[in-house]
Design an enzyme around this catalytic site. Structure first.
Site, short mmCIF file in Angstrom:
data_model
loop_
_atom_site.label_atom_id
_atom_site.label_comp_id
_atom_site.label_asym_id
_atom_site.label_seq_id
_atom_site.Cartn_x
_atom_site.Cartn_y
_atom_site.Cartn_z
N ASP A 120 0.80 -1.24 0.00
CA ASP A 120 0.00 0.00 0.00
C ASP A 120 0.83 1.28 0.00
OD1 ASP A 120 -2.61 -1.11 -0.09
OD2 ASP A 120 -2.42 -1.68 2.02
N ASP A 180 -6.53 -3.83 -6.42
CA ASP A 180 -6.21 -2.54 -5.78
C ASP A 180 -4.74 -2.14 -6.01
OD1 ASP A 180 -8.04 -4.32 -4.56
OD2 ASP A 180 -8.16 -3.13 -2.73
N1 GLY Z 1 -7.40 -1.50 -0.71
C1 GLY Z 1 -8.43 -1.81 0.18
C2 GLY Z 1 -9.79 -1.38 -0.21
O1 GLY Z 1 -10.05 -0.91 -1.27
O2 GLY Z 1 -10.66 -1.55 0.62
#
Ligand code: GLY
Length: 397
Positions: A120, A180
């Site tokens: 992330d 993501d």
């Molecule tokens: N990356 C986590 C979400 O979109 O909840």
């Protein structure tokens, strides 16, 4: 009544009516609904400024029932969004107070540049420092972007051709990659631009290509999680973590795909990325379960539609992405769709009520159904992509 009295009364009535009607055009011009929505938005912006500055308490979401703000430290995947929101409000308003507070929150994220336990990095570092760099030249911020990219690429595996998303192993996955993760590539592309070292760009391209090859279904929706076998690079399973089922279309995941491939096209001009972004956008905007106002349910296949929570964050991510997509295609329908969504979001249906004392702008995002957490609530990343879309719209105007 004698004649004189009648004349006086007549003149009075005419005068009074003229006065009233002469006010009318002004009353019409100033639409009361617009004024209150506008000032409600400003009031919400102010709440972000008033939130106490605390390196361990990034505001992430708000539970209306309990009246409680969920606060997280910088290692949480959402920490970059609050500083990003402040930077973007500065961009929209040119009010220096937001810039000063944005700098303080951004500084708290710096230590994440060494955190190699997560994919992330882009969300954390690029949404904070990256937005700062849009507002002012700062070599220190640039160094942080490059250092963070160095850390992120330690999670890249040559055989799989991807950056590993998660380390947690509740599901016994070998090498999970979630859609993501496309969002973290912006940090890598920018790191190459800053450092002139092509390695970050190449890894971003490899990751995007692997995702393009494996993550999409024939109808151009995307799975959420792919688990790879790191021994041979093949896909073990295609499943969900946050959606209703493995074969469902989790709304935010579709949003990450549309945004991710549009952004990857920005840096590569690879037409396949553009085609995928367009195809998934068409799946999203044209879905039979998409409500009229353009704010999707949290999963397109959730069982109790229309009695399911919406996800404002998915709507905002796509609204922002489609403004960029419009820039590459000149297809007005993308721009018009974004405007429609932004109009919905800028209405009292979605702006958080005036009496809620919390540093958020919009209500009705949905976080993680697998944990039954943050469903139908104000969430920081819903605000982030809403503000980004407004900023992008302002630029093209
Ligand atoms: N990356 C986590 C979400 O979109 O909840």
């Amino acid at each position: 009544m004698d004649n004189n009295k009648q004349i006086i009364l007549f003149v009075f009535i005419i005068g009074f009516t003229t006065l009233i009607t002469s006010c009318k055009p002004n009353l019409k011009k100033v639409d009361e609904k617009d004024i209150s929505v506008d000032s409600l938005l400003n009031l919400r912006y102010e709440q972000l400024l008033q939130y106490p500055i605390d390196s361990l308490a990034f505001p992430r979401s708000y539970t209306i029932k309990e009246g409680k703000i969920k606060k997280v430290p910088s290692k949480d995947w959402t920490s970059g969004f609050f500083p990003g929101n402040l930077w973007q409000i500065f961009e929209l308003t040119q009010d220096n107070r937001y810039k000063e507070v944005a700098k303080k929150w951004t500084a708290f994220v710096e230590k994440e540049k060494f955190n190699n336990h997560t994919h992330d990095m882009g969300f954390k570092v690029f949404c904070s420092f990256g937005n700062g760099l849009k507002s002012f030249e700062n070599q220190h911020y640039k160094n942080i972007v490059v250092k963070s990219a160095q850390t992120l690429i330690t999670r890249f595996d040559e055989k799989v051709g991807s950056i590993r998303s998660w380390d947690f192993n509740k599901h016994k996955w070998s090498f999970p990659v979630i859609i993501d993760n496309m969002m973290n590539l912006e940090l890598l592309f920018e790191a190459t631009k800053i450092s002139k070292d092509s390695m970050y760009h190449k890894i971003a391209v490899a990751h995007a290509n692997t995702t393009l090859q494996n993550h999409f279904r024939p109808n151009n929706s995307t799975w959420h999680v792919l688990d790879y076998n790191p021994e041979n690079g093949k896909v073990n399973t295609r499943v969900t973590h946050q959606g209703i089922s493995d074969d469902s279309s989790w709304a935010r995941g579709q949003g990450w795909a549309i945004y991710g491939f549009t952004m990857a096209y920005r840096y590569t001009k690879n037409p396949k990325y553009l085609e995928q972004a367009k195809a998934t956008a068409s799946f999203f905007t044209g879905h039979k379960n998409m409500p009229e106002d353009g704010i999707p349910y949290w999963d397109f296949d959730a069982p109790n539609i229309p009695n399911e929570p919406r996800d404002v964050s998915a709507a905002a991510i796509v609204a922002s992405a489609l403004i960029e997509l419009y820039g590459y295609t000149n297809n007005e329908s993308y721009l018009n769709y974004s405007k429609k969504v932004l109009n919905s979001l800028q209405s009292k249906n979605y702006i958080l009520a005036e009496n809620v004392k919390a540093p958020f702008i919009l209500n009705h995002s949905s976080g993680d159904w697998s944990k039954r957490a943050e469903m139908d609530e104000p969430i920081v990343y819903g605000d982030y992509y809403f503000l980004e879309a407004l900023t992008r719209l302002k630029k093209i105007k």
